[in-house]
Design a protein around this motif. Structure first.
Motif, PDB file in Angstrom:
ATOM      1  N   ASN A   1      -4.114  -0.772  12.055  1.00  0.00           N
ATOM      2  CA  ASN A   1      -5.492  -0.469  11.672  1.00  0.00           C
ATOM      3  C   ASN A   1      -6.549  -1.365  12.300  1.00  0.00           C
TER       4      ASN A   1
ATOM      5  N   ALA B   1      -4.404   9.225   3.736  1.00  0.00           N
ATOM      6  CA  ALA B   1      -4.256   7.787   3.476  1.00  0.00           C
ATOM      7  C   ALA B   1      -4.605   6.955   4.706  1.00  0.00           C
ATOM      8  N   THR B   2      -4.376   7.485   5.899  1.00  0.00           N
ATOM      9  CA  THR B   2      -4.810   6.775   7.106  1.00  0.00           C
ATOM     10  C   THR B   2      -6.320   6.575   7.076  1.00  0.00           C
TER      11      THR B   2
ATOM     12  N   HIS C   1      -6.118   2.475   0.665  1.00  0.00           N
ATOM     13  CA  HIS C   1      -5.040   3.398   1.043  1.00  0.00           C
ATOM     14  C   HIS C   1      -4.780   4.426  -0.070  1.00  0.00           C
TER      15      HIS C   1
ATOM     16  N   HIS D   1      -6.794  -3.456   2.589  1.00  0.00           N
ATOM     17  CA  HIS D   1      -6.392  -2.064   2.791  1.00  0.00           C
ATOM     18  C   HIS D   1      -5.943  -1.372   1.506  1.00  0.00           C
TER      19      HIS D   1
ATOM     20  N   CYS E   1       1.354  -0.178   7.140  1.00  0.00           N
ATOM     21  CA  CYS E   1       0.983   0.726   6.046  1.00  0.00           C
ATOM     22  C   CYS E   1       0.248   1.945   6.581  1.00  0.00           C
ATOM     23  N   THR E   2      -0.600   1.727   7.587  1.00  0.00           N
ATOM     24  CA  THR E   2      -1.409   2.796   8.141  1.00  0.00           C
ATOM     25  C   THR E   2      -0.571   3.832   8.874  1.00  0.00           C
TER      26      THR E   2
ATOM     27  N   ASN F   1      -7.297   4.180   4.050  1.00  0.00           N
ATOM     28  CA  ASN F   1      -6.838   2.843   4.425  1.00  0.00           C
ATOM     29  C   ASN F   1      -7.837   2.165   5.346  1.00  0.00           C
TER      30      ASN F   1
ATOM     31  N   HIS G   1       0.825  -1.212   0.000  1.00  0.00           N
ATOM     32  CA  HIS G   1       0.000   0.000   0.000  1.00  0.00           C
ATOM     33  C   HIS G   1       0.856   1.258   0.000  1.00  0.00           C
TER      34      HIS G   1
END
Length: 674
Positions: free
Chosen positions: A631, A448-449, A362, A359, A543-544, A452, A339
Motif C-alpha cells: 500500500n 478492502a483494498t 481495511h 490500515h 494485508c492489501t 485499506n 487487518h
C-alpha cells in the motif's frame, strides 16, 4: 481499577507555557540540517524549503520501533531523507537541545506508530510546527502531551524564550481536544473524567440527513458513561466526544508500549475493561530474522525485537485476551495479519473498530467505521472501552463505469491518490465514502483494498455501504443465515441528501493499469506512459494484496504463463505472501501453491513481512528495484531500493517478464525485448 484512578492526583498545565530550547528546521537541504545539529541556529525564512510529506517511517524507521521505552529518544529522524542524504544520526537531536521541530506539508503521514512522537518527545521535542499535520500523528502528539501548531509565528516567541499562552494551542479546538491539551495528555484527561472533574456535554445536533459513517458514530456516542447511556439522534462535522468501540486490537509493535503504560499508570495487577472485545496479533515481525542485516543483528536489534513478542504474549495471557500468534514447530509466519483476520472473522456492518495500525480502515469494506489510533489511545481504551474523536467531514468518491479487465481496485486507488484534492492534503482526516457502480461491482476483498488505502489518502477512515455482496460475505465467512446477514446490513446506507464536503468522480472506463513511482503512493501514472524498468524483486502480499481475490489474480497470470512454459525471470526474486491461514487453505484447495512453485515463485506464510521491511522481499541496496502490490512506498519502507506500487496482475506479469509490465489476457511475457 477505577478506585485507584479516582484517587490519583491530576493537574492542568499552567495558562502560559515556556519552551526553553532550540528550533530544528527539517529542511530539504541536508547541509542546513547538519549545520543545525552542529550548533548553528538557522535564521529560517519562508524561502528556505522545508521537507514536505515526512512520514512516520522517516521519523522512526521500522527497526527503531523494536524499542518501546525512553531509549527511543536516541532515534528521531534517522530515516529522514533530505535530497538523497540521511543527515541525522543517533542521538543527534537529543544532543542538540532542540525543543521544537518544524517541517512543511503533511507532517506525520503514513503509519500510526506512536513511537514517532514518543521518540521526538524523549529527545526533548515539546512542540511540532508544520503547515498541516496528519490526523493520527497529531492525535498521538496530543495524547502524549506534545504541543502542535500550524502557526509559524510562534517560533519567534520560542527562540526569544518567552512564554506562550496555552490558548495558542487550544484555540479553535473542541471541548475534548482542548481538555487533553490542558491536562497534558489523554491519560490525565481520562482520569479527570473518571473523577468527575471533567463532565462532557453531548452534542446538541438536531436530526439531519447523515452519511453512513455519521450514523454509525451517532449510534455509538457516549452520553453518560456512569449509566451506560450511548447514542444520540444525530451528529455533524465538528462534534467532539467519545464513542464506544465494538473491537479494539493491537499488534506486537504497539502492545508492549501500551502494556508498559498500563502497568505503570494503572497498576501491574489491574485488569482491562471487557477483554472479550480486545484482540492481539503477532503479525509484523515473524520473518524478521530472514530480513535483518548482519549489522543490525550484531547491534542486538534482533534480540530487542524478540522481546516485543514475549511482552505481548505475557500480557495477553495475564489479561485473558485472544492472541492470534506466531506459527510454532519451526514454521515462520503468523496465524493472520491483523487487518485480514479482523475482516474475515470479526468485523460486521455498523461496528466501530479501532486498531493500532493506520490500515485499520481495511474492515470498512463491510460497512463499518474502522480507524487507526496510537498507543496511548489503545491503552486508554483498555480502561474506558471508548475512544475520542471529532466527527470529520465526509468526502464521497464515486467510481462509475465499467473498468477494463486488467484494472483492479488498486488502480482505482492509485488514480484517487494522484487526484489534486487528495494529493494536496485536503482529504486529511476526512471520512471517505466509496460508491458508484464500479465500486458496487467489486468483491468485498477488492473493496478492502480501497478502504485499506484510505490510510494513504490521509483519511480518517473509508467505507463501502453494505449490500448483497456483503450479505454473501457474512454468510460465507461468519456462517450467518441469510436472514441474519440481511439484518446486519439493514439501514447501512447514507441518506440521499446527506452532506459531503467534496465529491470526487472517477471514470473507471478511462483508468489503465497504474504504477506509483518510488517515494510516495501519490506518484501514480499509467504504465503505458512510463519508461521500461527492469525488476529485481516482485512482492505479492500484505494485508492489501494477500486476500483470496488477490491470489486469484496472481494465479490467473501465472496459469497462462505456465501453460506457455514461462517461469519467473532468472534475475527476479518473486515472493507471494498470503494474509491469513484461511487464505493459505484457499490457495491449497485451488491448487495455487503448486502453481506458484512451478513457475518459480516463493510462497510465504502470513506476515506483514516485506511491507514493513521485516521479511523476504525487502531490497538490500539502493539500486535494487521492487514491484509490489503493497500500500505504500515511502523512502525505506521496504528496504533502501526503488519501490514501485502496482496491481496484482502487474506484479505477477512483471515477475515473469523481468520488467514492469502491464498484463493483458493471453499475452506472452517471457523473453520480451528490453
Amino acid at each position: 481499577m477505577l478506585q485507584g484512578l479516582r484517587s490519583r492526583r491530576v493537574e492542568k498545565r499552567p495558562d502560559r507555557v515556556r519552551l526553553a530550547g532550540r528550533v530544528l528546521f527539517l529542511t530539504v537541504d541536508p547541509d542546513l540540517v547538519r549545520r543545525q545539529l552542529e550548533g548553528e541556529d538557522l535564521a529560517w525564512r519562508p524561502g528556505i524549503a522545508l521537507r514536505d510529506d515526512i512520514s512516520t517511517d522517516e521519523i522512526t524507521p521500522a527497526y527503531i520501533c523494536y524499542y518501546y521505552d525512553e531509549t527511543l529518544g536516541d532515534f528521531p529522524y534517522l530515516g529522514l531523507k533530505c535530497g538523497e542524504q540521511f543527515p541525522i544520526g543517533r542521538a543527534a537531536v537529543k544532543r542538540g537541545g532542540f525543543v521544537a521541530s518544524v517541517s512543511g506539508k503533511r507532517r506525520g503521514k503514513g503509519s500510526s506508530r506512536e513511537q514517532s512522537p514518543y521518540a521526538e518527545m524523549c529527545a526533548g521535542i515539546k512542540l511540532v510546527v508544520a503547515e498541516n499535520i496528519e490526523r493520527i500523528y497529531k492525535e498521538n502528539c496530543q495524547n502524549l502531551g506534545v504541543l502542535t501548531t500550524t502557526d509559524f509565528s510562534l517560533l519567534d516567541t520560542v527562540r526569544r524564550g518567552e512564554a506562550i499562552p496555552l490558548s495558542a494551542f487550544t484555540a479553535g479546538e473542541g471541548e475534548i481536544t482542548r481538555g487533553i491539551i490542558e491536562y497534558g495528555g489523554l491519560f490525565n484527561f481520562n482520569v479527570a473524567r473518571l473523577q468527575g472533574a471533567v463532565v462532557l456535554t453531548p452534542p446538541a445536533t438536531r436530526p439531519r440527513p447523515m452519511t453512513l459513517g455519521e450514523k454509525i458514530l451517532a449510534r455509538h456516542w457516549v452520553v453518560d458513561p456512569a449509566r451506560g447511556k450511548v447514542g444520540v439522534p444525530a451528529v455533524k462535522p465538528g462534534d467532539e466526544g467519545f464513542v464506544v468501540t465494538d473491537i479494539r486490537f493491537s499488534h506486537e509493535y504497539v502492545t508492549p508500549m501500551a502494556a508498559i503504560f498500563f502497568e505503570q499508570l494503572v497498576g501491574p495487577d489491574e485488569h482491562v475493561n471487557d477483554p472479550g472485545s480486545i484482540l492481539m496479533f503477532r503479525d509484523h515481525l515473524t520473518f524478521l530474522g530472514e530480513a535483518m542485516t548482519p549489522e543490525r543483528v550484531k547491534e542486538g536489534l534482533l534480540d530487542v525485537a524478540l522481546q516485543l513478542e514475549k511482552k505481548q504474549r505475557a500480557f495477553a495471557e495475564k489479561q485473558g485476551i485472544k492472541l492470534y500468534g506466531e506459527l510454532r514447530l519451526g514454521h515462520h509466519g503468523s496465524e493472520a495479519i491483523c487487518h485480514s483476520k479482523i475482516l474475515e472473522g470479526h468485523a460486521e456492518p455498523g461496528m466501530i473498530i479501532i486498531g493500532s495500525d493506520s490500515h485499520t480502515p481495511h474492515a470498512g469494506a463491510v460497512g463499518c467505521v474502522a480507524f487507526g489510533v496510537g498507543t496511548t489511545a489503545i491503552f486508554n481504551s483498555w480502561i474506558t472501552r471508548d475512544v475520542r474523536l471529532t466527527v470529520p467531514e465526509t468526502v464521497q468518491v464515486v467510481v462509475r463505469g465499467r473498468k477494463p479487465d486488467n484494472v483492479t481496485a488498486k488502480d482505482f486507488m492509485l488514480e484517487i491518490l494522484r487526484h489534486p484534492y487528495v494529493k494536496s492534503g485536503q482529504a486529511i482526516g476526512k471520512l471517505v465514502e466509496y460508491c458508484g457502480d464500479a465500486v458496487e461491482s467489486l468483491s468485498v476483498d477488492e473493496r478492502a483494498t480501497m478502504t485499506n488505502m484510505t490510510a494513504e489518502v490521509g483519511g480518517f477512515t473509508g467505507y463501502v455501504a453494505p449490500d448483497e455482496k456483503t450479505v454473501e460475505y457474512l454468510m460465507a465467512y461468519r456462517g450467518m443465515s441469510r436472514a441474519q446477514a440481511e439484518r446486519q446490513c439493514a439501514s447501512g446506507a447514507s441518506d440521499p441528501d446527506a452532506e459531503y464536503c467534496e465529491v470526487i468522480e472517477i471514470d473507471a472506463g478511462a483508468i489503465r493499469p497504474m504504477i506509483a513511482l518510488p517515494g510516495d503512493p501519490g506518484n501514480g501514472r499509467a504504465i503505458e506512459h512510463s519508461e521500461r524498468v527492469r525488476v529485481d524483486i516482485a512482492y505479492a502480499g500484505s494485508c492489501t494484496a494477500g486476500k483470496k481475490a488477490d491470489m486469484d489474480m496472481y494465479a490467473r497470470v501465472l496459469e497462462q504463463a505456465a501453460a506457455r512454459g514461462e517461469r519467473v525471470a532468472p534475475w527476479v526474486r518473486f515472493y507471494i505472501q498470503c494474509g491469513s491461514q484461511d487464505v493459505k487453505r484457499y490457495c491449497e484447495e485451488q491448487g495455487y501453491l503448486e502453481l506458484f512453485r512451478k513457475v518459480g515463485a516463493t510462497f510465504l506464510e502470513p506476515s506483514c513481512g516485506a511491507c514493513i521491511n521485516a521479511g523476504p522481499g525487502v531490497s538490500k541496496t539502493r539500486d535494487e528495484v521492487t514491484i509490489s502490490a503493497i500500500n505504500r512506498n515511502f523512502p525505506g519502507r521496504s528496504g533502501p531500493g526503488q519501490l514501485y506500487l502496482a496491481n496484482p496482475y502487474t506484479v505477477a506479469a512483471s515477475a515473469i517478464a523481468g520488467y514492469i509490465t502491464e498484463w493483458q489476457e493471453g499475452m506472452a511475457l517471457a523473453g520480451r525485448p528490453a
